[in-house]
Design a protein around this motif. Sequence first.
Motif, PDB file in Angstrom:
ATOM      1  N   GLY A 120     -10.867   8.420 -18.053  1.00 43.23           N
ATOM      2  CA  GLY A 120     -10.998   7.212 -17.249  1.00 43.23           C
ATOM      3  C   GLY A 120      -9.740   6.383 -17.244  1.00 43.23           C
ATOM      4  N   ASP A 131     -16.391  10.683 -11.835  1.00 41.41           N
ATOM      5  CA  ASP A 131     -16.314  10.662 -10.377  1.00 41.41           C
ATOM      6  C   ASP A 131     -15.231  11.700 -10.048  1.00 41.41           C
ATOM      7  OD1 ASP A 131     -16.099  10.182  -7.741  1.00 41.41           O
ATOM      8  OD2 ASP A 131     -15.446   8.097  -7.898  1.00 41.41           O
ATOM      9  N   GLY A 166     -11.702  10.842 -11.982  1.00 44.07           N
ATOM     10  CA  GLY A 166     -12.303   9.526 -11.767  1.00 44.07           C
ATOM     11  C   GLY A 166     -13.403   9.223 -12.750  1.00 44.07           C
ATOM     12  N   ALA A 221     -16.964   6.382 -13.420  1.00 53.41           N
ATOM     13  CA  ALA A 221     -17.858   5.303 -12.995  1.00 53.41           C
ATOM     14  C   ALA A 221     -18.391   4.702 -14.290  1.00 53.41           C
ATOM     15  CB  ALA A 221     -18.979   5.854 -12.139  1.00 53.41           C
ATOM     16  N   THR A 226     -19.958   1.338 -16.514  1.00 54.34           N
ATOM     17  CA  THR A 226     -20.614   0.036 -16.515  1.00 54.34           C
ATOM     18  C   THR A 226     -20.358  -0.602 -17.870  1.00 54.34           C
ATOM     19  OG1 THR A 226     -22.310   0.861 -15.038  1.00 54.34           O
ATOM     20  CG2 THR A 226     -22.819  -1.162 -16.218  1.00 54.34           C
ATOM     21  N   GLU A 286     -19.302  -3.133 -13.105  1.00 62.04           N
ATOM     22  CA  GLU A 286     -19.391  -1.704 -12.787  1.00 62.04           C
ATOM     23  C   GLU A 286     -18.098  -1.318 -12.106  1.00 62.04           C
ATOM     24  OE1 GLU A 286     -23.906  -1.140 -11.537  1.00 62.04           O
ATOM     25  OE2 GLU A 286     -22.548   0.084 -10.324  1.00 62.04           O
ATOM     26  N   THR A 287     -17.355  -0.384 -12.690  1.00 62.31           N
ATOM     27  CA  THR A 287     -16.066   0.012 -12.106  1.00 62.31           C
ATOM     28  C   THR A 287     -16.092   1.465 -11.660  1.00 62.31           C
ATOM     29  OG1 THR A 287     -14.950  -1.502 -13.609  1.00 62.31           O
ATOM     30  CG2 THR A 287     -13.580   0.123 -12.540  1.00 62.31           C
ATOM     31  N   ASN A 288     -15.596   1.697 -10.458  1.00 64.38           N
ATOM     32  CA  ASN A 288     -15.394   3.064  -9.969  1.00 64.38           C
ATOM     33  C   ASN A 288     -13.896   3.242  -9.762  1.00 64.38           C
ATOM     34  OD1 ASN A 288     -18.191   4.075  -9.499  1.00 64.38           O
ATOM     35  ND2 ASN A 288     -18.250   2.199  -8.301  1.00 64.38           N
ATOM     36  N   SER A 329     -10.959   6.218  -9.219  1.00 62.44           N
ATOM     37  CA  SER A 329     -10.675   7.645  -9.046  1.00 62.44           C
ATOM     38  C   SER A 329      -9.373   7.844  -8.287  1.00 62.44           C
ATOM     39  CB  SER A 329     -11.829   8.331  -8.323  1.00 62.44           C
ATOM     40  OG  SER A 329     -11.955   7.830  -7.023  1.00 62.44           O
ATOM     41  N   LYS A 339      -8.557   4.793  -5.720  1.00 65.13           N
ATOM     42  CA  LYS A 339      -9.684   3.852  -5.611  1.00 65.13           C
ATOM     43  C   LYS A 339      -9.860   3.118  -6.933  1.00 65.13           C
ATOM     44  CE  LYS A 339     -14.155   5.097  -5.699  1.00 65.13           C
ATOM     45  NZ  LYS A 339     -15.402   5.760  -5.295  1.00 65.13           N
ATOM     46  N   GLY A 380     -15.506  -2.025  -7.526  1.00 59.02           N
ATOM     47  CA  GLY A 380     -16.671  -2.199  -8.384  1.00 59.02           C
ATOM     48  C   GLY A 380     -17.554  -3.345  -7.984  1.00 59.02           C
ATOM     49  N   ASP A 412     -12.509  -4.893  -4.797  1.00 63.09           N
ATOM     50  CA  ASP A 412     -11.791  -3.676  -4.436  1.00 63.09           C
ATOM     51  C   ASP A 412     -10.287  -3.899  -4.636  1.00 63.09           C
ATOM     52  OD1 ASP A 412     -10.739  -1.395  -3.401  1.00 63.09           O
ATOM     53  OD2 ASP A 412     -12.064  -1.346  -1.664  1.00 63.09           O
TER      54      ASP A 412
END
Lengths: 302, 415
Positions: free
Chosen positions: A94, A113, A142, A144, A146, A172-174, A176, A209, A212, A240
């Motif tokens: 991550g 991800d 990537g 995801a 929390t 919450e983070t995404n 990638s 990207k 979140g 974002d």
Amino acid sequence: MKKIFLKSAVALFVMILAGNDVMAKRHAESVESDVVSVNNSSTDGIETGSSNTVVSSESDTSKVKTKRVKDFDEWNTTRKGWGYGMRVGFAMGGTTPLPIPSEMRSIDKFGLDGGLMQEIYIYREFSDRWGIYIGERLAWEGMAATATVKNYSMSFIQGDSEVSGFYTGVDETNASNLSIKVPLQARFLARPRWALRFGPYMQFNLKKKFSGLVYDGYLRETDPTGPKIVLSADSPCEYDFSDDLRTVLWGLEFGFDFKITKHFGAFAHLDWGMNNVFKDDFKTITFVMKPVYFSLGLFVGI
Amino acid sequence: MNKGLRQVISLIKKGFACVLLATGFLSCTSEEAPNAECDLLSVRLCLDKPANVLYFESDTLRLVSESDKEVKFNIRKGGFDLDSLKLNIKMEYTVTPGATIEETDRKFLDNGSTICISLKTTSEDEKWNREYQILFVATTSNYSTAPTVIEFGFEDWTTEKAISGAEWYVCLNGDNDKYWATGNAGYAIPKKGAALNEYPTAMYENGYEGKAAVLTTKETGFANMGFPIAAGNLFIGTFDATNAMSDAMASTVQGHIFQMKPNRIEFYAKYKAGDVYKVKVGAKQEVDNTKTDHPDFYAALYRNKDKKGNEVLLHGDDGKTNENIVAKAFMKEEHYKDLNYVEWKKIVIDFEYLEEIDEKLLENNGYNLELTFSASYDGGNFNGAEGSTFIVDELKIYCNFTEEELENYGKEGQD
């Protein structure tokens, strides 16, 4: 132009293969002569009859040495030559601040991800053990995650609208990337079937990207004494920061390859980002975030 | 077992060990940092006989919102020595865990009618401070049974600046600058760079007489956070921006103590509806062509304590429906249908009484008057048309009139 380039590439590849065979043959010959000389010396030892124990020990050592050289040759066709191959694998890890700051109280959920990589590589051995390795890797990495955070500096920006401050609650983070990674490494043949790799890599992000949601908490606007803005679980706020990510990153990679058969094996490597994933002028997240990914997979090659 | 297979198993084991090591490393978090916040959360007055000083015994405890900088206690005028109170008053505080609080000053304001105690809080990490003022205001009773007309011309305006640098208009009312409130502080959260007249509620130069208040429905730019519009509003009370982004209704705290019986509301207005009516659906906005925006106005007199003596304050969501409302004056279609943006229209709304007023309670600060203007009738639910504009001026509240007196007063006014 493309055809010329392709033809040149194919010609180069064939030359490398041909050169590789020649190198391999030369190397095999040199190893054979080494073995003969070792055997001769051991015969000399018996003739002198000075110390049976020592002689026997020297003899055993020589045999072991001989066996090891044979093992190295048996498992590696390219000793002191060129090698190439391809690897595919899973990438897990991550984008994270390291060490994890006190603002991050707990990681409640973690998932991948993407998490796939494919690489073609080539290496050149300069001695029995040491070589240089270069690869060209397509990586989709990537996460995801929390996390529960406390006083986490962040901004929400949309057009000319911006809310920034210190957030306490759930995040919450995404994050990638689809990237091309180019590792340039020293390769060390530790054992006949084991190779270690270490060196830097460059990462060129094709897609990036970092977005979140924040909810079930509150933001103190501007600073911890500013107005408190409640962000309830019913109306999460999105953020974002994808456009604030760097396109070029670098890091260090440590990996090892294990040959299951002569041309097929398993590998693992750890990519440790050395620079912040965000651009220098990005001030919203106050700590440095780095990508750390561990890959595990299979390779074919010589 | 095959040697190669064993080595593969060993490799997998080592691989998993590395993953576990990495996961363990990533999941370990450092020690929790000390709190950076330093809010005063509540103030409790320690009084031997609270009824001698306060209008209601339950007023000894006051909860403090994070957006408040001052806490006001209305105290009875006379009956006790203010100097002695200033010297001897004791208070208990609750603050953010780990924070500390100290008194920095204690003095008289407003020619000795207000005791001001200054406090300073320090956060647990000792990096942040907040300053508060606790005010004890000896209130002069406005209780009266004589016919009275209270007028608001919206002539006095000032600006308020947030720590973010955002600045917006505040409507003053003579010397009491906390009487009228707007939602501008909420709009300032996302729109820090907005000019003074770009806020939903602003001063308007060309009023019916002198200046007026202009209320406009504005887009916030945060539709996907469930906060798409801010409808211009002006109301008696206070605005708490804490819930402005998630629950705008809860952020308007409506009403101030009122010691007369209101009969009629009059004001002048202009209005134009925005072109496209949008409704909030989740974190998105959808155009609703079946609806046209219109303004809203409502006023109500309500009991400010419940049966247990707890304080009651109305908000956007119960401002028209709370069971403590005893008299109401709501704008209806007949009032807004002829409004336009070219000429001023006079709007007259009579109060409808739902129950008899308790005169003793009225005299003892037991009733509040709420009065709210909004540029979009459903703006509190983030529904409305961007650009809807409501200009209001020359508000009059007729109090303590009999029907006959009111009729005659109106005629006299026309003469």
